[in-house]
Design a protein around this motif. Structure first.
Motif, mmCIF file in Angstrom:
data_model
loop_
_atom_site.group_PDB
_atom_site.id
_atom_site.type_symbol
_atom_site.label_atom_id
_atom_site.label_comp_id
_atom_site.label_asym_id
_atom_site.label_seq_id
_atom_site.Cartn_x
_atom_site.Cartn_y
_atom_site.Cartn_z
ATOM 1 N N ARG A 230 2.776 18.498 9.380
ATOM 2 C CA ARG A 230 2.154 17.194 9.654
ATOM 3 C C ARG A 230 2.931 16.072 8.966
ATOM 4 N NH1 ARG A 230 -2.456 20.465 8.735
ATOM 5 N NH2 ARG A 230 -2.609 19.709 6.592
ATOM 6 N N TYR A 231 3.377 16.347 7.746
ATOM 7 C CA TYR A 231 4.122 15.351 6.968
ATOM 8 C C TYR A 231 5.426 14.985 7.673
ATOM 9 C CZ TYR A 231 6.573 13.298 2.933
ATOM 10 O OH TYR A 231 7.264 12.464 2.098
ATOM 11 N N TYR A 232 6.160 15.994 8.115
ATOM 12 C CA TYR A 232 7.453 15.742 8.762
ATOM 13 C C TYR A 232 7.270 14.997 10.076
ATOM 14 C CZ TYR A 232 12.083 16.410 10.718
ATOM 15 O OH TYR A 232 13.325 16.186 11.263
ATOM 16 N N ILE A 233 6.293 15.406 10.864
ATOM 17 C CA ILE A 233 6.039 14.740 12.142
ATOM 18 C C ILE A 233 5.694 13.271 11.919
ATOM 19 C CG2 ILE A 233 4.382 14.608 14.055
ATOM 20 C CD1 ILE A 233 4.322 17.691 14.009
ATOM 21 N N LYS A 234 4.909 13.002 10.878
ATOM 22 C CA LYS A 234 4.476 11.634 10.598
ATOM 23 C C LYS A 234 5.630 10.737 10.160
ATOM 24 C CE LYS A 234 1.058 9.066 7.868
ATOM 25 N NZ LYS A 234 -0.078 9.196 6.941
ATOM 26 N N TYR A 235 6.517 11.257 9.295
ATOM 27 C CA TYR A 235 7.573 10.433 8.709
ATOM 28 C C TYR A 235 8.971 10.786 9.225
ATOM 29 C CZ TYR A 235 3.921 9.069 5.424
ATOM 30 O OH TYR A 235 2.761 8.594 4.860
ATOM 31 N N LYS A 236 9.031 11.532 10.308
ATOM 32 C CA LYS A 236 10.319 12.007 10.840
ATOM 33 C C LYS A 236 11.322 10.869 11.032
ATOM 34 C CE LYS A 236 12.265 13.965 15.080
ATOM 35 N NZ LYS A 236 11.962 14.548 16.391
ATOM 36 N N SER A 237 10.891 9.776 11.653
ATOM 37 C CA SER A 237 11.810 8.672 11.955
ATOM 38 C C SER A 237 12.390 8.062 10.690
ATOM 39 C CB SER A 237 11.087 7.587 12.761
ATOM 40 O OG SER A 237 9.995 7.066 12.035
ATOM 41 N N ILE A 238 11.602 8.028 9.615
ATOM 42 C CA ILE A 238 12.080 7.461 8.346
ATOM 43 C C ILE A 238 12.983 8.461 7.633
ATOM 44 C CG2 ILE A 238 11.374 6.537 6.100
ATOM 45 C CD1 ILE A 238 8.758 5.686 7.379
ATOM 46 N N ILE A 239 12.596 9.730 7.643
ATOM 47 C CA ILE A 239 13.364 10.777 6.965
ATOM 48 C C ILE A 239 14.772 10.874 7.536
ATOM 49 C CG2 ILE A 239 13.539 13.280 6.608
ATOM 50 C CD1 ILE A 239 10.466 13.342 6.477
ATOM 51 N N LYS A 240 14.886 10.787 8.864
ATOM 52 C CA LYS A 240 16.169 11.039 9.517
ATOM 53 C C LYS A 240 17.105 9.823 9.536
ATOM 54 C CE LYS A 240 16.485 13.918 12.915
ATOM 55 N NZ LYS A 240 16.407 14.584 14.226
ATOM 56 N N ARG A 241 16.556 8.622 9.424
ATOM 57 C CA ARG A 241 17.420 7.444 9.496
ATOM 58 C C ARG A 241 17.941 7.060 8.112
ATOM 59 N NH1 ARG A 241 14.928 3.048 7.355
ATOM 60 N NH2 ARG A 241 12.662 2.824 7.553
ATOM 61 N N GLY A 242 19.049 6.336 8.126
ATOM 62 C CA GLY A 242 19.616 5.829 6.880
ATOM 63 C C GLY A 242 19.056 4.453 6.561
ATOM 64 N N GLY A 243 19.731 3.753 5.658
ATOM 65 C CA GLY A 243 19.312 2.405 5.299
ATOM 66 C C GLY A 243 18.152 2.381 4.328
ATOM 67 N N LYS A 244 17.638 1.187 4.121
ATOM 68 C CA LYS A 244 16.538 1.010 3.169
ATOM 69 C C LYS A 244 15.248 1.633 3.697
ATOM 70 C CE LYS A 244 17.912 -3.050 0.512
ATOM 71 N NZ LYS A 244 17.490 -4.381 0.027
ATOM 72 N N LYS A 245 14.500 2.198 2.777
ATOM 73 C CA LYS A 245 13.214 2.800 3.138
ATOM 74 C C LYS A 245 12.147 2.288 2.186
ATOM 75 C CE LYS A 245 15.580 6.967 4.730
ATOM 76 N NZ LYS A 245 15.711 8.434 4.643
ATOM 77 N N LYS A 246 11.091 1.740 2.736
ATOM 78 C CA LYS A 246 10.005 1.241 1.900
ATOM 79 C C LYS A 246 9.196 2.410 1.342
ATOM 80 C CE LYS A 246 8.772 -3.464 3.199
ATOM 81 N NZ LYS A 246 7.666 -4.314 3.682
ATOM 82 N N ILE A 247 8.773 2.264 0.097
ATOM 83 C CA ILE A 247 7.979 3.292 -0.578
ATOM 84 C C ILE A 247 6.685 2.664 -1.069
ATOM 85 C CG2 ILE A 247 7.975 5.099 -2.342
ATOM 86 C CD1 ILE A 247 10.276 5.321 -0.332
ATOM 87 N N GLU A 248 5.577 3.395 -0.890
ATOM 88 C CA GLU A 248 4.274 2.917 -1.358
ATOM 89 C C GLU A 248 3.812 3.735 -2.556
ATOM 90 O OE1 GLU A 248 2.602 1.501 3.039
ATOM 91 O OE2 GLU A 248 1.783 3.292 2.068
ATOM 92 N N LEU A 249 3.191 3.047 -3.504
ATOM 93 C CA LEU A 249 2.579 3.694 -4.667
ATOM 94 C C LEU A 249 1.069 3.637 -4.489
ATOM 95 C CD1 LEU A 249 3.047 4.950 -7.541
ATOM 96 C CD2 LEU A 249 2.741 2.634 -8.445
ATOM 97 N N LEU A 250 0.426 4.793 -4.569
ATOM 98 C CA LEU A 250 -1.023 4.883 -4.348
ATOM 99 C C LEU A 250 -1.729 5.312 -5.627
ATOM 100 C CD1 LEU A 250 0.564 5.826 -1.594
ATOM 101 C CD2 LEU A 250 -1.723 6.356 -0.815
#
Length: 306
Positions: free
Chosen positions: A236-256
């Motif tokens: 479920r995690y990979y399916i949800k964030y697949k597009s972010i995981i696979k692409r380069g460049g900056k990635k926003k991160i959230e702290l919960l």
């Protein structure tokens, strides 16, 4: 005499009529005054009631305005949460609609091996199945090398090649073959075959060569298991964030926080690593394998637009 009497009587009658008329006029005037007073009182009461209603309406509007102002931060947070939930749902729907290719499947298997979570074991002789919470638990209960589980999951090898690879690497002094051989560009079988060829091509003494060939450690260890990673959480995690995981460049991160509420958004991995006082590679690894607990907090990829 009679005439005088009648005249006097007539005069009195007329005076009585005049008095009666005057009294009627006075009574009418008094009625008019009373009516005017009543109308005036009614107008005053109506005006007073309207003023009171206006005051109530104004107070209600002020109260509503104050309530709106007081609830503005909460409403803004709710709107932001709804927008974020919609973005997440849209990203998940897009990811689920896209089929996983071989690269995706390899990535998921590698991540699941690293995580070492729930796993199913099948005995190829009798098809008996067992489920374990972790790879380590499976290794301990069945007395299997942990590398064997990784070999089988990545390459489908029923026999265990790791022991032979380690032995040949040591005897031939080729340590590069044994260093994390399960995560090599070559499969364990390819590495094993290369090492067997090296026995005859390397410049070693005949006695050394004979010792190696006569040792039963050069043979794969016969096994009869196959494995299947369960760990649906990571699917479920990979399916949800697949597009972010696979692409380069900056990635926003959230702290919960512990309630799952977003308390900070970092514009890059660098910002996140500095804030948490951890290396960028450590943050990357945590996000890659969903090992994202940081004390009481948690980090995750953000689906918000940069």
């Amino acid at each position: 005499m009679l005439k005088k009497f009648f005249n006097r009587f007539k005069k009195k009658s007329e005076e009585s009529k005049i008095l009666e008329i005057k009294e009627n006029v006075i009574n009418k005037d008094e009625e008019i005054v009373d009516t005017l007073d009543e109308i005036s009182i009614e107008k005053e009461d109506k005006l007073k009631l309207e003023n009171e209603e206006n005051e109530i309406n104004i107070i209600e509007k002020v109260d509503n305005l104050e309530q709106i102002i007081n609830n503005a931060p909460e409403a803004e947070a709710e709107a932001e949460a709804e927008a974020e939930a919609e973005a997440e749902a849209e990203a998940e729907a897009e990811a689920e609609a896209e089929e996983l290719d071989d690269e995706d499947k390899r990535y998921i298997i590698d991540a699941k091996i690293k995580r070492g979570r729930s796993i199913k074991v099948i005995d190829v002789y009798n098809n008996e199945e067992q489920i374990f919470d972790t790879h380590k638990q499976c290794s301990k209960v069945l007395k299997l090398p942990i590398e064997y589980i990784a070999e089988n999951l990545r390459h489908g090898h029923t026999d265990y090649l790791g022991e032979a690879i380690k032995y040949l690497s040591k005897e031939l002094r080729l340590s590069e073959y044994s260093n994390d051989y399960t995560n090599n560009n070559k499969s364990p079988l390819e590495i094993y075959n290369d090492l067997n060829n090296k026995i005859f091509t390397l410049n070693i003494s005949e006695s050394k060569r004979d010792d190696i060939l006569s040792n039963n450690k050069i043979d794969p260890i016969k096994m009869h298991y196959k494995f299947e990673c369960l760990d649906e959480e990571y699917d479920r995690y990979y399916i949800k964030y697949k597009s972010i995981i696979k692409r380069g460049g900056k990635k926003k991160i959230e702290l919960l926080n512990s309630k799952g509420e977003v308390i900070e958004v970092f514009k890059s991995l660098d910002d996140c690593s500095k804030y948490l006082n951890k290396s960028k590679s450590e943050i990357t690894s945590m996000l890659k394998y969903k090992e994202n607990k940081v004390g009481r907090y948690e980090i995750r990829y953000s689906l918000r637009n940069i």
